[in-house]
Design an enzyme around this catalytic site. Structure first.
Site, PDB file in Angstrom:
ATOM      1  N   LYS A 231     -21.249  22.594  -9.818  1.00 30.14           N
ATOM      2  CA  LYS A 231     -19.939  23.096 -10.275  1.00 30.14           C
ATOM      3  C   LYS A 231     -18.894  21.985 -10.366  1.00 30.14           C
ATOM      4  CE  LYS A 231     -18.333  24.713  -5.722  1.00 30.14           C
ATOM      5  NZ  LYS A 231     -17.295  23.880  -5.203  1.00 30.14           N
TER       6      LYS A 231
ATOM      7  N   GLY B  59     -21.950  14.827  -5.625  1.00 31.90           N
ATOM      8  CA  GLY B  59     -21.400  15.589  -4.500  1.00 31.90           C
ATOM      9  C   GLY B  59     -20.471  14.818  -3.586  1.00 31.90           C
TER      10      GLY B  59
ATOM     11  N   GLY C 119     -22.682  28.291  -9.646  1.00 34.43           N
ATOM     12  CA  GLY C 119     -23.906  29.094  -9.601  1.00 34.43           C
ATOM     13  C   GLY C 119     -23.901  30.078  -8.456  1.00 34.43           C
TER      14      GLY C 119
ATOM     15  N   GLY D 287      -9.834  14.547  15.907  1.00 34.77           N
ATOM     16  CA  GLY D 287     -11.298  14.457  15.880  1.00 34.77           C
ATOM     17  C   GLY D 287     -11.732  13.002  15.942  1.00 34.77           C
TER      18      GLY D 287
ATOM     19  N   ARG E 294     -17.548  19.539   9.640  1.00 33.01           N
ATOM     20  CA  ARG E 294     -17.750  20.132   8.321  1.00 33.01           C
ATOM     21  C   ARG E 294     -18.591  21.392   8.442  1.00 33.01           C
ATOM     22  NH1 ARG E 294     -16.106  17.176   4.094  1.00 33.01           N
ATOM     23  NH2 ARG E 294     -17.666  17.999   2.671  1.00 33.01           N
TER      24      ARG E 294
ATOM     25  N   ALA F  49     -25.973  11.776   4.408  1.00 31.06           N
ATOM     26  CA  ALA F  49     -26.497  11.729   3.041  1.00 31.06           C
ATOM     27  C   ALA F  49     -27.991  11.417   3.041  1.00 31.06           C
ATOM     28  CB  ALA F  49     -25.738  10.679   2.247  1.00 31.06           C
TER      29      ALA F  49
ATOM     30  N   HIS G 106     -33.003 -17.426  13.027  1.00 31.37           N
ATOM     31  CA  HIS G 106     -31.867 -17.947  13.782  1.00 31.37           C
ATOM     32  C   HIS G 106     -30.917 -18.677  12.836  1.00 31.37           C
ATOM     33  CE1 HIS G 106     -29.628 -19.745  17.078  1.00 31.37           C
ATOM     34  NE2 HIS G 106     -29.737 -20.918  16.475  1.00 31.37           N
TER      35      HIS G 106
HETATM   36  C1  LIG Z   1     -15.409  11.300   4.569  1.00 28.19           C
HETATM   37  C2  LIG Z   1     -16.903  11.386   4.662  1.00 28.19           C
HETATM   38  C3  LIG Z   1     -17.632  10.242   4.895  1.00 28.19           C
HETATM   39  C4  LIG Z   1     -19.020  10.299   4.968  1.00 28.19           C
HETATM   40  N1  LIG Z   1     -19.712   9.147   5.192  1.00 28.19           N
HETATM   41  C5  LIG Z   1     -21.059   9.187   5.266  1.00 28.19           C
HETATM   42  C6  LIG Z   1     -21.811   7.997   5.431  1.00 28.19           C
HETATM   43  O1  LIG Z   1     -21.264   6.899   5.508  1.00 28.19           O
HETATM   44  N2  LIG Z   1     -23.152   8.082   5.486  1.00 28.19           N
HETATM   45  C7  LIG Z   1     -23.795   9.282   5.405  1.00 28.19           C
HETATM   46  O2  LIG Z   1     -25.021   9.303   5.465  1.00 28.19           O
HETATM   47  N3  LIG Z   1     -23.110  10.441   5.234  1.00 28.19           N
HETATM   48  C8  LIG Z   1     -21.770  10.418   5.162  1.00 28.19           C
HETATM   49  N4  LIG Z   1     -21.074  11.575   4.939  1.00 28.19           N
HETATM   50  C9  LIG Z   1     -21.826  12.843   4.855  1.00 28.19           C
HETATM   51  C10 LIG Z   1     -22.444  13.039   3.476  1.00 28.19           C
HETATM   52  O3  LIG Z   1     -21.447  12.921   2.499  1.00 28.19           O
HETATM   53  C11 LIG Z   1     -23.116  14.402   3.419  1.00 28.19           C
HETATM   54  O4  LIG Z   1     -24.034  14.524   4.474  1.00 28.19           O
HETATM   55  C12 LIG Z   1     -23.846  14.628   2.111  1.00 28.19           C
HETATM   56  O5  LIG Z   1     -22.979  14.505   1.022  1.00 28.19           O
HETATM   57  C13 LIG Z   1     -24.501  16.017   2.094  1.00 28.19           C
HETATM   58  O6  LIG Z   1     -25.159  16.207   0.886  1.00 28.19           O
HETATM   59  P1  LIG Z   1     -25.422  17.680   0.345  1.00 28.19           P
HETATM   60  O7  LIG Z   1     -26.206  17.514  -0.915  1.00 28.19           O
HETATM   61  O8  LIG Z   1     -25.968  18.541   1.397  1.00 28.19           O
HETATM   62  O9  LIG Z   1     -23.977  18.275   0.036  1.00 28.19           O
HETATM   63  P2  LIG Z   1     -22.818  17.778  -0.925  1.00 28.19           P
HETATM   64  O10 LIG Z   1     -22.848  16.330  -1.123  1.00 28.19           O
HETATM   65  O11 LIG Z   1     -21.584  18.408  -0.384  1.00 28.19           O
HETATM   66  O12 LIG Z   1     -23.191  18.422  -2.321  1.00 28.19           O
HETATM   67  C14 LIG Z   1     -23.163  19.785  -2.552  1.00 28.19           C
HETATM   68  C15 LIG Z   1     -22.856  19.978  -4.014  1.00 28.19           C
HETATM   69  O13 LIG Z   1     -23.027  21.348  -4.325  1.00 28.19           O
HETATM   70  C16 LIG Z   1     -22.011  21.727  -5.251  1.00 28.19           C
HETATM   71  N5  LIG Z   1     -21.850  23.166  -5.146  1.00 28.19           N
HETATM   72  C17 LIG Z   1     -21.440  23.875  -4.072  1.00 28.19           C
HETATM   73  N6  LIG Z   1     -21.440  25.195  -4.360  1.00 28.19           N
HETATM   74  C18 LIG Z   1     -21.881  25.300  -5.635  1.00 28.19           C
HETATM   75  C19 LIG Z   1     -22.106  26.401  -6.497  1.00 28.19           C
HETATM   76  N7  LIG Z   1     -21.887  27.658  -6.098  1.00 28.19           N
HETATM   77  N8  LIG Z   1     -22.541  26.150  -7.743  1.00 28.19           N
HETATM   78  C20 LIG Z   1     -22.762  24.885  -8.172  1.00 28.19           C
HETATM   79  N9  LIG Z   1     -22.568  23.816  -7.398  1.00 28.19           N
HETATM   80  C21 LIG Z   1     -22.136  24.037  -6.141  1.00 28.19           C
HETATM   81  C22 LIG Z   1     -20.793  20.933  -4.798  1.00 28.19           C
HETATM   82  O14 LIG Z   1     -19.867  20.788  -5.868  1.00 28.19           O
HETATM   83  C23 LIG Z   1     -21.423  19.613  -4.384  1.00 28.19           C
HETATM   84  O15 LIG Z   1     -21.430  18.665  -5.429  1.00 28.19           O
HETATM   85  C24 LIG Z   1     -19.687  11.549   4.824  1.00 28.19           C
HETATM   86  C25 LIG Z   1     -18.956  12.710   4.569  1.00 28.19           C
HETATM   87  C26 LIG Z   1     -17.579  12.625   4.485  1.00 28.19           C
HETATM   88  C27 LIG Z   1     -16.805  13.875   4.205  1.00 28.19           C
END
Ligand SMILES: Cc1cc2nc3c(=O)[nH]c(=O)nc-3n(C[C@H](O)[C@H](O)[C@H](O)COP(=O)(O)OP(=O)(O)OC[C@H]3O[C@@H](n4cnc5c(N)ncnc54)[C@H](O)[C@@H]3O)c2cc1C
Length: 468
Positions: free
Chosen positions: A45, A50, A124, A185, A273, A320, A445
């Site tokens: 969306k 993401g 979705g 936090g 989160r 990630a 080293h």
């Molecule tokens: C400030 C910050 C810093 C971070 N730094 C790190 C880091 O350095 N290293 C690390 O490993 N992790 C880090 N993270 C965590 C990492 O970003 C997440 O763990 C990761 O993005 C999770 O991936 P995901 O695919 O589960 O979710 P997301 O990346 O949140 O992706 C989910 C996607 O689903 C889409 N979506 C949701 N609902 C719908 C729907 N109904 N229809 C269509 N699309 C939809 C959203 O738009 C989004 O694009 C950080 C997070 C934050 C907030």
């Protein structure tokens, strides 16, 4: 909306797999599934990539790099280099950060397109065990993967107004350096922003309800980070619970349950989160949930056999690379391979503050619970004995936790750049190495990786640059 332009490559259903959410978990699953010959639809969306790419890992690490450059120029005289630090040009910092994101975004769009994945732009909703609906159009698949990720949580009664009370989403878009910030936090995200803002010149106070910063890390790492932050004049209140916030003329007045109040220009709420799972049809289709998270087995399959879930939506580490790993594992399982479940203790964790905190495996306290107080040995190698760390003028350590007469089960590190050492640490943990196994490897080293080698030498009873 119909299949999107931009990254669109048009194949119509039925699909082998329909993936809801194009973040780290969802797109990794899509890329691997397509590679295995499956017909894939990926529904997003917002923007492909993401949270990690647009609002998480990448932009925060760009800010942290700019912060490092600021520190280097401000502190260059201790290396005999004369520079003058004139300040932070936040629009220029943002342009640099956004440029990094834009290049990676373009690359990712190209990848998705090249793998012939059908990219569907739009909101979705799960409508059956095998279908997702987007704007009235149904996408049927043999399997569905839920990957809708997470959002920044707040506390009851604490409203995010987006200007004085913000989350990481708005913090990444600030067009100025605030004069002062309260960070609510002291986890990874809170400590990273605290570190950036301090380097940029803000006064920072972290409020953490638990007894330590980065509370999921080994206590020794937390204490070392606290010492370093104290030295950097980053203030923190530990074991302190938030009780309220008032808007003031200059910003906010934050009250704590211990009676203290802190005034600042901004309040960053970084209290964790929560899963994005509301009103997406999950419960209606019968997917089992727990506290908003989708419940899965060790292969990320839900109780509905055709539905899997990955990433921040499930109750595993919100990282990630965990999303990537889970997405790939699900794609391989759906592709008829037999991937091994992920060992979550073996996933590397890094807080990219200055100094960095990195770890893999289990903490000393968890090792004691598992093997008994007398069932473990630990060794802390001080970075004071490491040439490269001295050159960088960083303090910290590499700490090893091993099962007595057994393998290394935890590696915990603090210091500038130690995040880069976690790759070797992860191999050591994953290969269930004994200290002797690593001690026999010659390390280059002068590097910081030597500290990893030296720690194992010492634990194997043959310390080199350490007192025995
Ligand atoms: C400030 C910050 C810093 C971070 N730094 C790190 C880091 O350095 N290293 C690390 O490993 N992790 C880090 N993270 C965590 C990492 O970003 C997440 O763990 C990761 O993005 C999770 O991936 P995901 O695919 O589960 O979710 P997301 O990346 O949140 O992706 C989910 C996607 O689903 C889409 N979506 C949701 N609902 C719908 C729907 N109904 N229809 C269509 N699309 C939809 C959203 O738009 C989004 O694009 C950080 C997070 C934050 C907030």
């Amino acid at each position: 909306m119909a299949d999107s332009a931009g990254t669109q490559s048009g194949q119509n259903g039925p699909f082998d797999v329909v993936i809801l959410g194009g973040g780290s978990g969802g797109y990794a699953c899509a890329l691997r599934a397509a590679q295995l010959g499956m017909k894939v639809a990926l529904v997003e969306k917002g923007e492909l990539g993401g949270t990690c790419l647009h609002r998480g890992c990448i932009p925060t690490k760009a800010l942290l790099h700019a912060a490092e450059v600021a520190d280097s120029s401000r502190e260059s005289e201790q290396f005999g280099v004369r520079t003058s630090f004139e300040g932070i040009d936040m629009p220029a910092v943002n342009a640099y950060k956004d440029g990094v994101v834009a290049r990676l975004y373009k690359g990712l769009q190209g990848l998705v397109k090249s793998r012939k994945i059908t990219f569907v732009e739009g909101m979705g909703r799960l409508v059956s065990p095998t279908a997702v609906e987007v704007d009235g159009r149904r996408y049927e698949g043999k399997h569905v993967v839920l990957a809708t990720g997470s959002y920044a949580k707040s506390l009851p009664g604490l409203d995010i107004d987006g200007s004085q009370v913000i989350t990481s989403d708005q913090a990444l878009k600030l067009d100025r350096v605030p004069a002062s910030v309260v960070v609510l936090g002291g986890g990874v995200i809170g400590c990273e922003f605290a570190s950036v803002w301090k380097s940029f010149g803000a006064e920072v106070t972290i409020v953490e309800a638990l007894p330590h910063l980065v509370p999921l890390e080994d206590e020794q790492s937390s204490k070392m980070l606290e010492r370093a932050f104290r030295k950097r004049k980053i203030a923190f209140e530990l074991g302190a619970r938030f009780s309220g916030v008032e808007k003031t003329e200059g910003g906010v007045k934050v009250s704590l349950e211990n009676g203290k109040t802190i005034e600042a220009e901004l309040l960053l709420v970084a209290v964790g989160r929560g899963p994005t799972s509301q009103e997406l049809g999950y419960e209606q289709v019968g997917v089992e949930m727990e506290r908003g998270f989708v419940k899965v087995d060790e292969h990320c399959q839900t109780n509905v056999p055709t539905i899997s879930a990955v990433g921040d939506l499930i109750p595993t580490l919100q990282l990630a690379h965990v999303g990537f790993g889970e997405g790939i594992m699900v794609a391989e399982r759906l592709g008829g391979l037999e991937p091994a479940p992920i060992d979550y203790d073996g996933v590397p964790r890094v807080t990219y503050s200055e100094p960095e905190v990195a770890s893999v495996g289990i903490t000393e306290s968890r090792a004691k619970e598992k093997y008994g107080d007398d069932g473990i040995e630990t060794l802390t190698y001080d970075l004071a004995g490491n040439g490269k760390s001295q050159i960088l003028k960083t303090a910290g350590f590499v700490k090893l936790v091993r099962q007595k007469d057994g393998p290394v089960v935890g590696i915990h590190m603090v210091g500038s750049r130690v995040g880069e050492l976690v790759a070797e640490a992860q191999l050591i943990y994953g290969w269930e190495a004994y200290p002797d196994d690593v001690a026999s490897l010659v390390h280059a080293h002068p590097t910081q990786t030597e500290a990893v080698g030296e720690a194992h030498l010492a634990l194997a009873g043959k310390p080199l640059h350490a007192h025995g």
